[in-house]
Design a protein around this motif. Sequence first.
Motif, short mmCIF file in Angstrom:
data_model
loop_
_atom_site.label_atom_id
_atom_site.label_comp_id
_atom_site.label_asym_id
_atom_site.label_seq_id
_atom_site.Cartn_x
_atom_site.Cartn_y
_atom_site.Cartn_z
N LEU A 396 0.84 -1.19 0.00
CA LEU A 396 0.00 0.00 0.00
C LEU A 396 0.88 1.25 0.00
N VAL A 397 0.37 2.32 -0.60
CA VAL A 397 1.09 3.59 -0.58
C VAL A 397 1.18 4.06 0.87
N TYR A 398 2.39 4.32 1.31
CA TYR A 398 2.64 4.67 2.71
C TYR A 398 1.85 5.92 3.12
N GLN A 399 1.11 5.80 4.24
CA GLN A 399 0.33 6.87 4.84
C GLN A 399 -0.80 7.38 3.94
N SER A 400 -1.20 6.58 2.95
CA SER A 400 -2.36 6.94 2.13
C SER A 400 -3.64 6.64 2.91
N ASN A 401 -4.79 7.04 2.36
CA ASN A 401 -6.06 6.78 3.04
C ASN A 401 -6.31 5.29 3.20
N ILE A 402 -6.01 4.50 2.16
CA ILE A 402 -6.23 3.06 2.25
C ILE A 402 -5.25 2.43 3.25
N TYR A 403 -4.04 2.96 3.32
CA TYR A 403 -3.03 2.47 4.27
C TYR A 403 -3.53 2.65 5.71
N ASN A 404 -4.01 3.84 6.02
CA ASN A 404 -4.46 4.14 7.39
C ASN A 404 -5.78 3.46 7.72
N SER A 405 -6.71 3.40 6.76
CA SER A 405 -8.00 2.75 7.03
C SER A 405 -7.84 1.25 7.21
N MET A 406 -6.85 0.66 6.52
CA MET A 406 -6.60 -0.78 6.69
C MET A 406 -6.09 -1.07 8.10
N ILE A 407 -5.21 -0.21 8.60
CA ILE A 407 -4.73 -0.37 9.98
C ILE A 407 -5.93 -0.32 10.95
N GLU A 408 -6.80 0.66 10.73
CA GLU A 408 -7.97 0.82 11.60
C GLU A 408 -8.86 -0.41 11.58
N TYR A 409 -9.17 -0.91 10.38
CA TYR A 409 -10.09 -2.04 10.26
C TYR A 409 -9.52 -3.30 10.92
#
Length: 482
Positions: A396-409
């Motif tokens: 994943l692109v580092y610190q992108s929206n999908i990167y951060n939302s994946m951590i959250e989920y």
Amino acid sequence: MKCTKCGATNSESAKVCEKCGATMGTRKMRKPKRNKFLYAIVLLVALLGLGLGLSQLIGNDEPEQALPQEETEAVEEEVVEEEPAEEVVEAEPEAEVEEEVIVEEPETQVSSEEQVEGTVTKAENITHPSDQEEKVEPKKIDKTAIIKDAQSRVYTILTEGGQGSGFLFTETGMVVTNAHVVAGYTDVIVRNINGQDHEGTVVGISAESDIALIQVGDLTGIEPLEVEMAATAVGTEVIALGSPSGFENTASLGYLTGIDRDFYQEFTYEDIYQIDAALAPGSSGGPLLDGGTGKVIGINSLLFPDGDSIGFSIPMYSMYDQLNAWANTPMSREAVAAIFPVYDDFDGYEDDNYEFDYSTTHEFTEESLTEFVTSYQEFYELALNEEDFYYVQNLLVYQSNIYNSMIEYIDQIAGKNMEHNFNKLDINSIEIEQDHAIIRTNEAFEFKDAQGNWSLQERSKVYTIVMDDYGFFYVSDIINVE
């Protein structure tokens, strides 16, 4: 006849003492009666003790089952009933025998107990050392923990000519890789698992052994991977880390299947390890870890092209001294350049502002994009079921929206015992643009929720894929289409 009261002598026929008037008695003095009942008990105990000792000598495991308590009491009662009151003198010779038995019987009993205790002690002495060995035996670490711990110190090595892998060797920021990864270069890029790039300088390289050392100032102060300084045995479970086929910082499992292999190509490879952990172009220079301890045992270097999953790794213990020497006394840029021709179109190294030429172009293809999305789904399934973000972190692109939302989920589902089993991936369309690609898919997976209920879930997704200057793919966004 003497008076028993005053001691005066009287005639035999006197009824009373002529001196004190006391009544004269005619009682006959009797020797104390010996109790035959006591003799019987003593003899019985002596026989019991003797029996115990003999049973130990012949290996009897149950010496205490000599005589039930009820029978003993019966014998005692029988002896009391038959004992005549007047038989005393005849027992006199037996007194000596009985005294001997009384003395010997406790010795026999003590000896028997000592033998029993001695047997227990020996058994304990046999058991304890093995218990001790189990306690001091090196504790094996969970493989997931080993991979996660190592990945933060395993890097992708990037040059104008290609890419390879490397790992942290010292706290001073020294990174080990293969010589063929950096041959022809003194300046390289070292990328970590988060996609952050750091400048590196080659400070050690060999024309004989396929090893090199890179100084990365930004990595100073980070604890390096631990190195195994002894040879590793065939059959050891191993983990190969690196960036094969464009997939940065991935891990593959296998076994050490051979030792003492020799190859003579551009470099000399002697006494190297053979492994069946999957390697691919880009794995070169990455660490080979002991699957039980997590220590670095080798430097992944070669792939046998005509076989399935046959790779070769240079034993770390055989190269440690040379690597350590470079770390303590780095080679100069001129010395590095003298080993392999460096930058043929560059006249010198005095210009510190020299930069890479990133003119090499990489292009998306439908085949490579399909392979990437398929692999991403596999790693995504692992991340969900293992409840661990690191499986998709480097995709994943580092610190992108999908990167951060994946951590959250993944944090939200952790500990809820959910399961995701993907069983469908249909790629409907691929659109290749100048700086990104759009992939539309239909996907399905079996899902177990926190209550243990299973259901079939279907999704339509739109992936946005981007590529960096070195040809690596990353997911920059994922949209679920209703």
